[in-house]
Design a protein around this motif. Structure first.
Motif, PDB file in Angstrom:
ATOM      1  N   ARG A 124       0.828  -1.205   0.000  1.00  0.00           N
ATOM      2  CA  ARG A 124       0.000   0.000   0.000  1.00  0.00           C
ATOM      3  C   ARG A 124       0.863   1.256   0.000  1.00  0.00           C
ATOM      4  NH1 ARG A 124      -1.876  -0.485   5.130  1.00  0.00           N
ATOM      5  NH2 ARG A 124      -3.426  -2.043   4.611  1.00  0.00           N
ATOM      6  N   THR A 132       7.352   1.687   2.112  1.00  0.00           N
ATOM      7  CA  THR A 132       8.064   1.396   3.353  1.00  0.00           C
ATOM      8  C   THR A 132       8.558  -0.048   3.355  1.00  0.00           C
ATOM      9  OG1 THR A 132       5.926   0.874   4.346  1.00  0.00           O
ATOM     10  CG2 THR A 132       6.868   3.033   4.860  1.00  0.00           C
ATOM     11  N   GLN A 171      -4.908   3.122  10.941  1.00  0.00           N
ATOM     12  CA  GLN A 171      -5.681   3.765   9.871  1.00  0.00           C
ATOM     13  C   GLN A 171      -6.351   2.724   8.982  1.00  0.00           C
ATOM     14  OE1 GLN A 171      -5.573   7.230   9.605  1.00  0.00           O
ATOM     15  NE2 GLN A 171      -7.114   7.238   8.001  1.00  0.00           N
ATOM     16  N   GLU A 180       8.408  -0.509   9.822  1.00  0.00           N
ATOM     17  CA  GLU A 180       8.527  -0.171   8.406  1.00  0.00           C
ATOM     18  C   GLU A 180       9.340   1.107   8.250  1.00  0.00           C
ATOM     19  OE1 GLU A 180       4.682   0.439   6.701  1.00  0.00           O
ATOM     20  OE2 GLU A 180       3.730  -1.102   7.904  1.00  0.00           O
ATOM     21  N   GLN A 207       1.315   6.682  16.973  1.00  0.00           N
ATOM     22  CA  GLN A 207       0.469   6.252  15.851  1.00  0.00           C
ATOM     23  C   GLN A 207      -0.921   6.848  16.018  1.00  0.00           C
ATOM     24  OE1 GLN A 207       0.775   4.631  13.089  1.00  0.00           O
ATOM     25  NE2 GLN A 207       2.883   3.893  13.258  1.00  0.00           N
ATOM     26  N   ALA A 208      -1.569   7.117  14.893  1.00  0.00           N
ATOM     27  CA  ALA A 208      -2.907   7.705  14.996  1.00  0.00           C
ATOM     28  C   ALA A 208      -3.802   7.182  13.877  1.00  0.00           C
ATOM     29  CB  ALA A 208      -2.808   9.227  14.911  1.00  0.00           C
TER      30      ALA A 208
HETATM   31  C1  LIG Z   1       6.043   8.673   8.296  1.00  0.00           C
HETATM   32  C2  LIG Z   1       4.974   7.629   8.462  1.00  0.00           C
HETATM   33  C3  LIG Z   1       3.916   7.890   9.334  1.00  0.00           C
HETATM   34  C4  LIG Z   1       2.906   6.942   9.493  1.00  0.00           C
HETATM   35  N1  LIG Z   1       1.864   7.212  10.339  1.00  0.00           N
HETATM   36  C5  LIG Z   1       0.853   6.334  10.440  1.00  0.00           C
HETATM   37  C6  LIG Z   1      -0.273   6.608  11.283  1.00  0.00           C
HETATM   38  O1  LIG Z   1      -0.348   7.625  11.985  1.00  0.00           O
HETATM   39  N2  LIG Z   1      -1.283   5.699  11.310  1.00  0.00           N
HETATM   40  C7  LIG Z   1      -1.239   4.537  10.594  1.00  0.00           C
HETATM   41  O2  LIG Z   1      -2.172   3.762  10.664  1.00  0.00           O
HETATM   42  N3  LIG Z   1      -0.177   4.233   9.829  1.00  0.00           N
HETATM   43  C8  LIG Z   1       0.868   5.094   9.725  1.00  0.00           C
HETATM   44  N4  LIG Z   1       1.941   4.796   8.938  1.00  0.00           N
HETATM   45  C9  LIG Z   1       2.051   3.460   8.348  1.00  0.00           C
HETATM   46  C10 LIG Z   1       1.336   3.354   7.030  1.00  0.00           C
HETATM   47  O3  LIG Z   1      -0.032   3.081   7.271  1.00  0.00           O
HETATM   48  C11 LIG Z   1       1.987   2.192   6.254  1.00  0.00           C
HETATM   49  O4  LIG Z   1       3.314   2.507   6.020  1.00  0.00           O
HETATM   50  C12 LIG Z   1       1.241   1.996   4.980  1.00  0.00           C
HETATM   51  O5  LIG Z   1      -0.030   1.493   5.241  1.00  0.00           O
HETATM   52  C13 LIG Z   1       1.982   1.052   4.069  1.00  0.00           C
HETATM   53  O6  LIG Z   1       2.005  -0.256   4.562  1.00  0.00           O
HETATM   54  P1  LIG Z   1       2.708  -1.411   3.733  1.00  0.00           P
HETATM   55  O7  LIG Z   1       4.213  -1.180   3.783  1.00  0.00           O
HETATM   56  O8  LIG Z   1       2.323  -2.674   4.450  1.00  0.00           O
HETATM   57  O9  LIG Z   1       2.204  -1.353   2.331  1.00  0.00           O
HETATM   58  C14 LIG Z   1       2.969   5.718   8.774  1.00  0.00           C
HETATM   59  C15 LIG Z   1       4.046   5.473   7.919  1.00  0.00           C
HETATM   60  C16 LIG Z   1       5.043   6.398   7.759  1.00  0.00           C
HETATM   61  C17 LIG Z   1       6.171   6.109   6.826  1.00  0.00           C
END
Ligand SMILES: Cc1cc2nc3c(=O)[nH]c(=O)nc-3n(C[C@H](O)[C@H](O)[C@H](O)COP(=O)(O)O)c2cc1C
Ligand SMILES: Nc1ncnc2c1ncn2[C@@H]1O[C@H](COP(=O)(O)OP(=O)(O)O)[C@@H](O)[C@H]1O
Length: 237
Positions: A124, A132, A171, A180, A207-208
């Motif tokens: 995603r 990531t 989220q 990640e 996290q939020a």
């Molecule tokens: C800088 C950064 C901030 C993030 N903040 C949140 C967050 O506040 N809430 C959340 O659910 N995921 C957060 N994520 C995670 C993302 O949801 C996740 O990297 C994305 O869904 C991709 O997932 P995948 O590597 O499994 O495809 C964050 C990721 C990054 C890189």
């Protein structure tokens, strides 16, 4: 160890038998007979022997009897980030678990590191604009508290500034806890299957779950900018 000038390390397994050794026997059997100690260096809170009966005062008295010096050195104490407590592995693990990685780094003398192989995730990240690398960690790895961190993603001898996310991705109603790392401004990387190390430099936020995906994306862009600045201001590990 060798770099620190240490020639040898002796590990005494804490067996039931060893645990029953009295403080006086520990001095005679281990320090005097086996090690022929000339000097023993300890922190002020050192305890030894059965039921932790021996302390540094007793050790110093025994030193007079058996002719070895006892030097008591002050404990290192953390600064504000570590809560002003004495350095210990327990405190380091607690700080990491609570997300206090600045304090942990002060004790470790380097950033806390998590390592593993890059595995596939929900695929995603790329659609969000922030791919990531999902790191498969070994059991018992000390994983920092859920949140967003600035740090580095190391692979193949390169240290790339990174925005790191630890958590279940609330989220997206995720359940699995992941580590990640987005390598800031890097495009076209293929890290799957590679061994990587993630160094944690600073905690950015928890996290939020946002009301909309757009709100998350705005926040992520903001996080990445913050991470860029934090890494630029830090020494490269
Ligand atoms: C800088 C950064 C901030 C993030 N903040 C949140 C967050 O506040 N809430 C959340 O659910 N995921 C957060 N994520 C995670 C993302 O949801 C996740 O990297 C994305 O869904 C991709 O997932 P995948 O590597 O499994 O495809 C964050 C990721 C990054 C890189
Ligand atoms: N800047 C980058 N930072 C991290 N990984 C990247 C980057 N650019 C490309 N990649 C590659 O993209 C993958 C992450 O993409 P993503 O869509 O989040 O998939 P997944 O859910 O499988 O982690 C990484 O494993 C890596 O191979």
């Amino acid at each position: 160890m060798a770099e620190l000038g240490v020639d040898a390390v002796l590990i005494l397994p804490f067996t039931p038998e060893f645990s029953k050794l009295s403080a006086a026997d520990f001095v005679v059997k281990v320090l005097v007979d086996k090690l022929h100690a000339k000097a023993v260096v300890e922190g002020p809170n050192f305890r030894f022997g059965h039921k932790a009966a021996g302390n540094v005062r007793f050790l110093a008295e025994q030193g007079d009897v058996y002719d070895f010096d006892v030097e008591v050195v002050d404990l290192f104490v953390t600064g504000e980030a570590g809560g002003g407590e004495p350095f210990s592995s327990t405190l380091t693990r607690r700080l990491v678990a609570e997300g206090g990685i600045e304090g942990a780094a002060e004790i470790l003398g380097r950033p806390h590191r998590v390592e593993g192989i890059v595995v596939r995730g929900a695929q995603r990240g790329r659609d969000l604009g922030f791919p990531t690398a999902n790191v498969e960690t070994l059991p018992h790895t000390a994983i920092p508290a859920d949140g967003v961190y600035a740090g580095w993603l190391h692979t193949q001898g390169e240290a790339m500034p990174a925005a790191i996310s630890v958590g279940t991705n609330p989220q997206f109603d995720g359940t699995e806890r992941t580590v990640e790392a987005y390598a800031i401004d890097r495009v076209g990387l293929d890290l799957y299957g590679l061994h990587v190390a993630v160094d944690f430099l600073a905690f950015v936020r928890g996290q939020a779950r946002f009301d909309t995906l757009d709100a998350l994306l705005v926040q992520m862009a903001d996080d990445v900018q913050r991470c860029r600045e934090l890494v630029a201001a830090a020494e490269k590990p």
